[in-house]
Design an enzyme around this catalytic site. Structure first.
Site, PDB file in Angstrom:
ATOM      1  N   HIS A 196       5.935   1.309   7.872  1.00  0.00           N
ATOM      2  CA  HIS A 196       6.099   0.511   9.088  1.00  0.00           C
ATOM      3  C   HIS A 196       7.000   1.176  10.128  1.00  0.00           C
ATOM      4  O   HIS A 196       7.164   0.646  11.224  1.00  0.00           O
ATOM      5  CB  HIS A 196       6.661  -0.872   8.735  1.00  0.00           C
ATOM      6  CG  HIS A 196       5.673  -1.753   8.041  1.00  0.00           C
ATOM      7  ND1 HIS A 196       5.580  -1.820   6.673  1.00  0.00           N
ATOM      8  CD2 HIS A 196       4.732  -2.593   8.524  1.00  0.00           C
ATOM      9  CE1 HIS A 196       4.631  -2.674   6.345  1.00  0.00           C
ATOM     10  NE2 HIS A 196       4.090  -3.159   7.452  1.00  0.00           N
ATOM     11  N   HIS A 219      -2.316   1.205   6.708  1.00  0.00           N
ATOM     12  CA  HIS A 219      -2.263   0.690   5.344  1.00  0.00           C
ATOM     13  C   HIS A 219      -3.028  -0.624   5.235  1.00  0.00           C
ATOM     14  O   HIS A 219      -3.308  -1.282   6.222  1.00  0.00           O
ATOM     15  CB  HIS A 219      -0.810   0.514   4.879  1.00  0.00           C
ATOM     16  CG  HIS A 219      -0.005  -0.394   5.752  1.00  0.00           C
ATOM     17  ND1 HIS A 219       0.611   0.038   6.913  1.00  0.00           N
ATOM     18  CD2 HIS A 219       0.276  -1.713   5.652  1.00  0.00           C
ATOM     19  CE1 HIS A 219       1.243  -0.980   7.471  1.00  0.00           C
ATOM     20  NE2 HIS A 219       1.050  -2.055   6.732  1.00  0.00           N
ATOM     21  N   CYS A 256       0.533 -13.794   5.251  1.00  0.00           N
ATOM     22  CA  CYS A 256       0.076 -12.419   5.442  1.00  0.00           C
ATOM     23  C   CYS A 256       0.917 -11.515   4.553  1.00  0.00           C
ATOM     24  O   CYS A 256       2.023 -11.873   4.154  1.00  0.00           O
ATOM     25  CB  CYS A 256       0.157 -11.991   6.901  1.00  0.00           C
ATOM     26  SG  CYS A 256       1.729 -12.283   7.690  1.00  0.00           S
ATOM     27  N   HIS A 297       0.628  -7.612   1.914  1.00  0.00           N
ATOM     28  CA  HIS A 297       0.002  -6.360   1.498  1.00  0.00           C
ATOM     29  C   HIS A 297      -0.356  -6.432   0.019  1.00  0.00           C
ATOM     30  O   HIS A 297       0.489  -6.827  -0.786  1.00  0.00           O
ATOM     31  CB  HIS A 297       0.972  -5.193   1.702  1.00  0.00           C
ATOM     32  CG  HIS A 297       1.542  -5.138   3.079  1.00  0.00           C
ATOM     33  ND1 HIS A 297       2.731  -5.739   3.415  1.00  0.00           N
ATOM     34  CD2 HIS A 297       1.076  -4.560   4.206  1.00  0.00           C
ATOM     35  CE1 HIS A 297       2.982  -5.527   4.698  1.00  0.00           C
ATOM     36  NE2 HIS A 297       1.989  -4.819   5.201  1.00  0.00           N
ATOM     37  N   GLU A 356       4.528 -17.817  -1.450  1.00  0.00           N
ATOM     38  CA  GLU A 356       5.232 -18.195  -0.223  1.00  0.00           C
ATOM     39  C   GLU A 356       5.233 -19.696   0.022  1.00  0.00           C
ATOM     40  O   GLU A 356       6.237 -20.252   0.469  1.00  0.00           O
ATOM     41  CB  GLU A 356       4.609 -17.488   0.990  1.00  0.00           C
ATOM     42  CG  GLU A 356       4.846 -16.005   1.007  1.00  0.00           C
ATOM     43  CD  GLU A 356       4.389 -15.342   2.290  1.00  0.00           C
ATOM     44  OE1 GLU A 356       4.098 -16.056   3.274  1.00  0.00           O
ATOM     45  OE2 GLU A 356       4.328 -14.098   2.312  1.00  0.00           O
ATOM     46  N   TYR A 410      -5.733  -2.658  13.518  1.00  0.00           N
ATOM     47  CA  TYR A 410      -4.895  -2.716  14.718  1.00  0.00           C
ATOM     48  C   TYR A 410      -3.642  -1.880  14.557  1.00  0.00           C
ATOM     49  O   TYR A 410      -3.278  -1.465  13.455  1.00  0.00           O
ATOM     50  CB  TYR A 410      -4.525  -4.162  15.071  1.00  0.00           C
ATOM     51  CG  TYR A 410      -3.898  -4.937  13.943  1.00  0.00           C
ATOM     52  CD1 TYR A 410      -2.540  -4.815  13.639  1.00  0.00           C
ATOM     53  CD2 TYR A 410      -4.657  -5.802  13.177  1.00  0.00           C
ATOM     54  CE1 TYR A 410      -1.972  -5.526  12.604  1.00  0.00           C
ATOM     55  CE2 TYR A 410      -4.096  -6.517  12.143  1.00  0.00           C
ATOM     56  CZ  TYR A 410      -2.750  -6.379  11.862  1.00  0.00           C
ATOM     57  OH  TYR A 410      -2.193  -7.083  10.829  1.00  0.00           O
ATOM     58  N   GLU A 467       3.173  -2.197  13.119  1.00  0.00           N
ATOM     59  CA  GLU A 467       2.115  -2.701  12.239  1.00  0.00           C
ATOM     60  C   GLU A 467       0.857  -1.904  12.528  1.00  0.00           C
ATOM     61  O   GLU A 467       0.223  -2.090  13.555  1.00  0.00           O
ATOM     62  CB  GLU A 467       1.854  -4.189  12.486  1.00  0.00           C
ATOM     63  CG  GLU A 467       2.886  -5.110  11.898  1.00  0.00           C
ATOM     64  CD  GLU A 467       2.904  -5.131  10.383  1.00  0.00           C
ATOM     65  OE1 GLU A 467       2.118  -4.402   9.740  1.00  0.00           O
ATOM     66  OE2 GLU A 467       3.719  -5.881   9.838  1.00  0.00           O
ATOM     67  N   GLU A 497      -2.406  -1.522  10.651  1.00  0.00           N
ATOM     68  CA  GLU A 497      -3.003  -2.114   9.466  1.00  0.00           C
ATOM     69  C   GLU A 497      -4.524  -2.180   9.519  1.00  0.00           C
ATOM     70  O   GLU A 497      -5.117  -2.360  10.581  1.00  0.00           O
ATOM     71  CB  GLU A 497      -2.453  -3.534   9.250  1.00  0.00           C
ATOM     72  CG  GLU A 497      -0.971  -3.520   8.955  1.00  0.00           C
ATOM     73  CD  GLU A 497      -0.393  -4.872   8.622  1.00  0.00           C
ATOM     74  OE1 GLU A 497       0.554  -4.906   7.827  1.00  0.00           O
ATOM     75  OE2 GLU A 497      -0.878  -5.893   9.160  1.00  0.00           O
ATOM     76  N   TRP A 523       0.985  -9.424  15.600  1.00  0.00           N
ATOM     77  CA  TRP A 523      -0.397  -9.322  15.129  1.00  0.00           C
ATOM     78  C   TRP A 523      -1.158 -10.652  15.168  1.00  0.00           C
ATOM     79  O   TRP A 523      -2.367 -10.674  14.990  1.00  0.00           O
ATOM     80  CB  TRP A 523      -0.419  -8.774  13.696  1.00  0.00           C
ATOM     81  CG  TRP A 523       0.298  -9.648  12.706  1.00  0.00           C
ATOM     82  CD1 TRP A 523      -0.223 -10.697  11.994  1.00  0.00           C
ATOM     83  CD2 TRP A 523       1.669  -9.571  12.328  1.00  0.00           C
ATOM     84  NE1 TRP A 523       0.736 -11.269  11.206  1.00  0.00           N
ATOM     85  CE2 TRP A 523       1.920 -10.592  11.388  1.00  0.00           C
ATOM     86  CE3 TRP A 523       2.729  -8.720  12.683  1.00  0.00           C
ATOM     87  CZ2 TRP A 523       3.169 -10.797  10.806  1.00  0.00           C
ATOM     88  CZ3 TRP A 523       3.974  -8.926  12.102  1.00  0.00           C
ATOM     89  CH2 TRP A 523       4.186  -9.945  11.180  1.00  0.00           C
TER      90      TRP A 523
END
Length: 197
Positions: A41, A48, A83, A85, A103, A119, A130, A132, A175
């Site tokens: 990042h 990624h 959101c 990874h 979460e 993006y 970001e 991604e 994002w």
């Protein structure tokens, strides 16, 4: 920035916490290796794999969350339901379901793939980037939320009009609009045209 093959196993020889690794991908979403989360990042960013979840209630309202203030990336901003990874080798669908539960303390009653979007969004507030290849998921939530305060500062269910109003006054993730716009066809299919998405 360190890059390792995607099949490498992280190790820690000094007893400290292991680094969180992300899957690096090419422009087609094919895994090409891994990198430590923070380094992926840092400018200019490394492409990624990521995922974004959009969950709706029975009235067609979108569940949004305010990211916890303790997060190093985009703390305190509002964003989509969840959101994150996938771990290297973890299917994005499995990661989306796992992180939603971690979460928000709830499992979606329905979760479906909604495409991908690529993006590159610099975040001026944190100085991070970001970059991604993001797997999108839409679904339904019916259970009572039990957010983890280490991850989530607040939640709200919003209609399209309420989201427009909030987006004008509150700070949202860099994002957010990109992933929401990319997911809209699947959102409309899920919620129906009367919901207004």
């Amino acid at each position: 920035m360190p890059i390792t093959p995607a099949t490498a196993t992280p190790s820690s020889s000094n007893g400290t916490a292991e680094a969180i690794l992300l899957e690096l991908v090419d422009e087609n979403g094919v895994t090409i290796g891994t990198a430590e989360k923070l380094s992926a990042h840092q400018p200019p960013g490394r492409l990624h794999r990521a995922f974004s979840v959009f969950l709706f209630d029975e009235r067609g309202r979108l569940l949004i969350q305010q990211r916890a203030l303790g997060k190093y990336h985009s703390p305190g901003v509002w964003s989509n339901t969840c959101c994150g990874h996938p771990y290297p080798g973890e299917a994005p669908f499995a990661a989306a379901a796992r992180r939603t539960f971690e979460e928000l303390g709830v499992s979606p009653s329905l979760l479906a793939e909604a495409g991908t979007v690529r993006y590159n969004h610099p975040d001026p507030a944190s100085g991070l980037v970001e970059q991604e290849y993001n797997h999108l998921f839409v679904g339904l939530v019916q259970a009572e939320l039990r957010p983890d305060p280490e991850e989530v500062a607040g939640t709200a269910f919003v209609s399209p009009a309420e989201l427009t109003e909030r987006h004008a006054q509150d700070t949202f993730s860099a994002w957010f609009m990109t992933v929401l716009d990319a997911a809209r066809p699947a959102v409309r299919e899920l919620t129906g045209t009367s919901a207004g998405w």
